[in-house]
Design a protein around this motif. Sequence first.
Motif, PDB file in Angstrom:
ATOM      1  N   THR A 105       0.827  -1.199   0.000  1.00 39.98           N
ATOM      2  CA  THR A 105       0.000   0.000   0.000  1.00 39.98           C
ATOM      3  C   THR A 105       0.869   1.259   0.000  1.00 39.98           C
ATOM      4  OG1 THR A 105      -0.100   0.180   2.405  1.00 39.98           O
ATOM      5  CG2 THR A 105      -1.768  -1.213   1.331  1.00 39.98           C
ATOM      6  N   VAL A 106       0.225   2.373  -0.245  1.00 49.88           N
ATOM      7  CA  VAL A 106       0.921   3.657  -0.204  1.00 49.88           C
ATOM      8  C   VAL A 106       1.558   3.862   1.164  1.00 49.88           C
ATOM      9  CG1 VAL A 106       0.569   6.162  -0.204  1.00 49.88           C
ATOM     10  CG2 VAL A 106      -0.466   4.744  -1.986  1.00 49.88           C
ATOM     11  N   ARG A 107       0.808   3.628   2.213  1.00 52.52           N
ATOM     12  CA  ARG A 107       1.356   3.821   3.564  1.00 52.52           C
ATOM     13  C   ARG A 107       2.537   2.889   3.812  1.00 52.52           C
ATOM     14  NH1 ARG A 107      -0.911   5.992   8.530  1.00 52.52           N
ATOM     15  NH2 ARG A 107       0.403   5.333  10.276  1.00 52.52           N
ATOM     16  N   GLU A 108       2.431   1.637   3.386  1.00 53.30           N
ATOM     17  CA  GLU A 108       3.536   0.694   3.583  1.00 53.30           C
ATOM     18  C   GLU A 108       4.777   1.148   2.819  1.00 53.30           C
ATOM     19  OE1 GLU A 108       0.993  -3.444   4.311  1.00 53.30           O
ATOM     20  OE2 GLU A 108       1.442  -2.771   2.266  1.00 53.30           O
ATOM     21  N   ALA A 162       0.220   0.709  -4.279  1.00 58.01           N
ATOM     22  CA  ALA A 162       0.975   1.754  -4.980  1.00 58.01           C
ATOM     23  C   ALA A 162       0.987   1.550  -6.489  1.00 58.01           C
ATOM     24  CB  ALA A 162       2.403   1.806  -4.445  1.00 58.01           C
ATOM     25  N   GLY A 163       1.010   0.300  -6.916  1.00 55.25           N
ATOM     26  CA  GLY A 163       1.091   0.008  -8.343  1.00 55.25           C
ATOM     27  C   GLY A 163      -0.169   0.353  -9.116  1.00 55.25           C
ATOM     28  N   ILE A 205       8.717  10.476  -3.694  1.00 57.37           N
ATOM     29  CA  ILE A 205       9.313  11.625  -3.018  1.00 57.37           C
ATOM     30  C   ILE A 205       8.948  11.590  -1.536  1.00 57.37           C
ATOM     31  CG2 ILE A 205       9.309  14.143  -2.846  1.00 57.37           C
ATOM     32  CD1 ILE A 205       8.857  14.226  -5.880  1.00 57.37           C
ATOM     33  N   GLY A 206       7.693  11.236  -1.248  1.00 55.42           N
ATOM     34  CA  GLY A 206       7.280  11.106   0.145  1.00 55.42           C
ATOM     35  C   GLY A 206       8.087  10.064   0.893  1.00 55.42           C
ATOM     36  N   ARG A 207       8.364   8.942   0.243  1.00 57.77           N
ATOM     37  CA  ARG A 207       9.182   7.899   0.874  1.00 57.77           C
ATOM     38  C   ARG A 207      10.577   8.437   1.181  1.00 57.77           C
ATOM     39  NH1 ARG A 207      10.226   2.685  -2.689  1.00 57.77           N
ATOM     40  NH2 ARG A 207      11.361   4.283  -3.863  1.00 57.77           N
TER      41      ARG A 207
END
Length: 235
Positions: free
Chosen positions: A93-96, A133-134, A146-148
């Motif tokens: 996921t995005v959060r992961e 995310a994909g 960029i957030g990561r």
Amino acid sequence: MMLKIKSLNAYYGDLQAIRDVSLEVGHGEIVALLGVNASGKSTTVRAISGLIDRMEGEIYYNKELINDIPPNQRTEMGLIQVPEGRQLFPFLTVRENLEMGAFTKEARSKLNENLERVFALFPEMKNKEKQLAGTMSGGEQQMCAIGRGLMSNPRLIMLDEPTLGLAPLIVKRIFGIIEEFRAMRITVLLIEQNVKQSLKIADRAYMLSNGKIIKEGSSSELMNSDDVVQGYLGV
């Protein structure tokens, strides 16, 4: 000076990719490393990150020679790379994906604080934090990448082709976010093919061609250079 490179040469096997590259990035600056595809930009940033096996020259970070420091320790020092092509984990996921950026001890201690910072910059990520995310658009994936990088608590962030292949509105948004890093006291080395937009936000810039720096100076100097105007700005 936060980052200083002296006479850097890097090789892929017998192929020399960059030749005698020297550049500096001061604390709080946005410095652009510009050039067309295959000019040596990504090789330079990979060398700074410690990902090139064969290289010569010197790399200093906060006045410390880091040539022999492994990549993970460079990350712990706050030297963060957001790679070309995003390289997210598509089935997480995005959060992961964001939490994967918080793997150093310091970053883990500030995980919630940094998550809120990312969500403030990219509200889309908050709305999609449970989405794989994909399955997101290219622009959203770049925001996540960029957030990561921000989750790693960077002192200097190296953005490798952050707007490549994105729609014009998303490109404008990404450049706006990079400008916001100034207020966050994050130093930026921006690796880009988009010369015009990069020069609008950068303090200084270096032009690479065939693995060599062919021009350097303030953004205004390069913007007004006949060589740059004719060769890169399409005027």
